[in-house]
Motif scaffolding. Sequence first.
Motif, PDB file in Angstrom:
ATOM      1  N   GLN A  11      -1.673   5.221   3.168  1.00 30.33           N
ATOM      2  CA  GLN A  11      -0.405   5.662   3.747  1.00 30.33           C
ATOM      3  C   GLN A  11       0.727   5.472   2.760  1.00 30.33           C
ATOM      4  OE1 GLN A  11      -0.162   7.174   6.841  1.00 30.33           O
ATOM      5  NE2 GLN A  11      -2.398   7.123   6.550  1.00 30.33           N
ATOM      6  N   PRO A  12       1.638   6.435   2.674  1.00 32.59           N
ATOM      7  CA  PRO A  12       2.783   6.274   1.775  1.00 32.59           C
ATOM      8  C   PRO A  12       3.622   5.056   2.169  1.00 32.59           C
ATOM      9  CG  PRO A  12       2.586   8.546   2.508  1.00 32.59           C
ATOM     10  CD  PRO A  12       1.639   7.743   3.344  1.00 32.59           C
ATOM     11  N   LEU A  13       3.875   4.216   1.183  1.00 26.16           N
ATOM     12  CA  LEU A  13       4.757   3.079   1.412  1.00 26.16           C
ATOM     13  C   LEU A  13       6.189   3.447   1.024  1.00 26.16           C
ATOM     14  CD1 LEU A  13       4.960  -0.008   2.096  1.00 26.16           C
ATOM     15  CD2 LEU A  13       4.848  -0.376  -0.376  1.00 26.16           C
ATOM     16  N   LEU A  14       6.334   4.068  -0.144  1.00 25.00           N
ATOM     17  CA  LEU A  14       7.649   4.491  -0.631  1.00 25.00           C
ATOM     18  C   LEU A  14       7.585   5.967  -0.971  1.00 25.00           C
ATOM     19  CD1 LEU A  14      10.554   3.651  -1.590  1.00 25.00           C
ATOM     20  CD2 LEU A  14       9.552   3.413  -3.871  1.00 25.00           C
ATOM     21  N   THR A  15       8.554   6.741  -0.478  1.00 28.38           N
ATOM     22  CA  THR A  15       8.600   8.173  -0.728  1.00 28.38           C
ATOM     23  C   THR A  15       9.935   8.542  -1.360  1.00 28.38           C
ATOM     24  OG1 THR A  15       7.212   8.573   1.208  1.00 28.38           O
ATOM     25  CG2 THR A  15       8.372  10.461   0.290  1.00 28.38           C
ATOM     26  N   ALA A  38       0.281   2.343  -0.276  1.00 28.05           N
ATOM     27  CA  ALA A  38      -0.294   1.005  -0.183  1.00 28.05           C
ATOM     28  C   ALA A  38      -1.773   1.073  -0.560  1.00 28.05           C
ATOM     29  CB  ALA A  38      -0.124   0.471   1.235  1.00 28.05           C
ATOM     30  N   HIS A  39      -2.284  -0.048  -1.106  1.00 25.75           N
ATOM     31  CA  HIS A  39      -3.692  -0.166  -1.502  1.00 25.75           C
ATOM     32  C   HIS A  39      -4.048   0.694  -2.717  1.00 25.75           C
ATOM     33  CE1 HIS A  39      -4.918  -2.468   2.086  1.00 25.75           C
ATOM     34  NE2 HIS A  39      -4.063  -1.704   2.743  1.00 25.75           N
ATOM     35  N   GLN A  40      -3.051   1.228  -3.422  1.00 23.87           N
ATOM     36  CA  GLN A  40      -3.365   2.073  -4.578  1.00 23.87           C
ATOM     37  C   GLN A  40      -2.513   1.693  -5.789  1.00 23.87           C
ATOM     38  OE1 GLN A  40      -3.042   6.266  -3.582  1.00 23.87           O
ATOM     39  NE2 GLN A  40      -5.180   6.314  -2.933  1.00 23.87           N
ATOM     40  N   LEU A 167       5.495  -3.669  -2.772  1.00 19.65           N
ATOM     41  CA  LEU A 167       5.396  -2.742  -3.899  1.00 19.65           C
ATOM     42  C   LEU A 167       5.688  -3.511  -5.177  1.00 19.65           C
ATOM     43  CD1 LEU A 167       6.529   0.925  -4.130  1.00 19.65           C
ATOM     44  CD2 LEU A 167       7.197  -0.648  -5.941  1.00 19.65           C
ATOM     45  N   LEU A 168       4.789  -3.431  -6.145  1.00 22.97           N
ATOM     46  CA  LEU A 168       4.939  -4.113  -7.429  1.00 22.97           C
ATOM     47  C   LEU A 168       5.019  -3.085  -8.544  1.00 22.97           C
ATOM     48  CD1 LEU A 168       4.936  -6.719  -9.156  1.00 22.97           C
ATOM     49  CD2 LEU A 168       2.422  -6.545  -9.229  1.00 22.97           C
ATOM     50  N   ILE A 169       6.091  -3.132  -9.346  1.00 20.82           N
ATOM     51  CA  ILE A 169       6.303  -2.219 -10.471  1.00 20.82           C
ATOM     52  C   ILE A 169       6.055  -2.973 -11.764  1.00 20.82           C
ATOM     53  CG2 ILE A 169       7.952  -0.705 -11.628  1.00 20.82           C
ATOM     54  CD1 ILE A 169       9.575  -0.718  -8.986  1.00 20.82           C
ATOM     55  N   CYS A 197      -1.018  -4.092  -1.506  1.00 21.58           N
ATOM     56  CA  CYS A 197       0.244  -3.773  -2.169  1.00 21.58           C
ATOM     57  C   CYS A 197       0.157  -2.387  -2.824  1.00 21.58           C
ATOM     58  CB  CYS A 197       0.525  -4.832  -3.235  1.00 21.58           C
ATOM     59  SG  CYS A 197       2.134  -4.733  -4.027  1.00 21.58           S
ATOM     60  N   ALA A 198       1.295  -1.707  -2.943  1.00 18.06           N
ATOM     61  CA  ALA A 198       1.383  -0.498  -3.771  1.00 18.06           C
ATOM     62  C   ALA A 198       1.763  -0.934  -5.178  1.00 18.06           C
ATOM     63  CB  ALA A 198       2.422   0.462  -3.215  1.00 18.06           C
TER      64      ALA A 198
END
Length: 520
Positions: A11-15, A38-40, A167-169, A197-198
């Motif tokens: 599922q999209p976490l941030l769009t 998420a999860h990717q 979300l981790l960048i 986490c994404a």
Amino acid sequence: MPAPAEKTEPQPLLTLSGVGKRFGEFSALSDIDIAFNAHQAHCLLGENGAGKSTLCNLVFGIHQPTSGVMRLEDAPYAPANPRDAMGHGVAMVHQHFSLINELPVIDNLLIGKKFGRLNRKAEAEKITALATEFGLDLAPFEIVGDLSVGQRQRIEIVKCLMQRPRLLILDEPTAVLLPEEINSLLDVCRRVAESGCAVVMVTHKLAEIARVADRVTVLRGGRAVAHSAEPSNDMDALVRAMISREGGAGDNRNFGVSALPPRNPAPHRGPRPEAMQIDNLSFVDEIGVKRLDSVTLTITEGEIVGVAGVEGNGQSELGSILAGLSRATSGRWFAAGREMTAAKPRQITAAGVGVIPEDRHLVASIGQLSLADNLQLGRMQRFARYGLIDRKDQREAASTLMQRFDVRAPDSQSAFSTLSGGNQQKAVLARELTTPNLRFLLAAHPTRGLDIGAIEAVYTFIRQAADRNTGVLLISSELDELLAVADRIVVFYRGRIIGERPASSDNRDHIGLLMSGKTP
């Protein structure tokens, strides 16, 4: 036997929808549509200046979008600053570390996070457990300044994971790591994604994408020009999108070379003399990574040889060695038959070598000095009269170069920093192309950041130098420019030359395959 559970779609976490960012008149990002699940692990691929770091800085609240909207899950997301982003569960590991070298690891991790009386032993146990959960080896009480670069990066990652982010960048996380440290980091990225986490990772290294990415977005010229949900299978297409102007709608940067006529070198009887020769050159950097691996190349007089490759495959290191700014670890190189392996920049220039470095501001010019001074850097002795500089003679010489190379400025006494990028680059060209007894020219990314007209002018001057029997090594991330200007193209991959092709548009796809590491 129970039926296997159905695999649910991430599922999209941030769009991001229609997101753009301008800095004055410069458009860094335009109409970005992208979703991070998420999860990717989602990799952002692109050359320097493509907009990758700008996009990450928008998500982390360092900058705010000029246009478009961002949504975190199903709610509007518009962080005013990094603290606001962290409050929403977004964390970022930057290219440059923010650690205090004199303090132990645990104190660096707890700064700003714990107040009042601390049980350092209990906190160290919690941190160690968290690090172990994600496969990170951490010694809480070691002094940061005593650790390797890879170990320091682990601390930065643990600092982010302590927030349990959604979300981790990671912005270019492997740029300073050893090969074994890179493998360890990619394993961590997978574990973090699998935890729910994404993960967003900025890179231009294709091997890392094949190893870790669930999805890839290619940025070029500030636009998203390609997406892939199967990056391992789409690697060739991703490379083409990164290097081809056809992939970037609206990016007309390379059209400056379209006005150049086909190159027709003058006929020459017999073999041409060598302008430059590289013999088995290798380079290991200060942290032990081999950046160049047994490179051998010969360029003859009047020949333009292009160097293609995704950035980070040894091209910058080669340019630095040929400019005299770095010393090869092993091997030798020659200019017009003279060995230059241990030569300093002044000696290289005296041997008839012109150098257009990839960073004209850092290496090729002094912004506070006048245009006239920059046009004569390294040769001011020509104007010395009894220990003083004959400024009138210098201004006349500068005016002649300005006219010949179409360098536009109010006068030769204008501060170099006040010139446009195109005129600064033409000034550097004017100086290097008038090097006495010019035999070999190194041109590293000579059109980076220039407009269409300046691109055409720069390559016209480089071609004219080749027509006067100067051998040219042209390093560029713009394949269209190499195809239009060079006679042949060599492809760098992981510090080696893995292939060579004539500079013909018919060879575009083959060169693209070589750039992705595939050989026939």
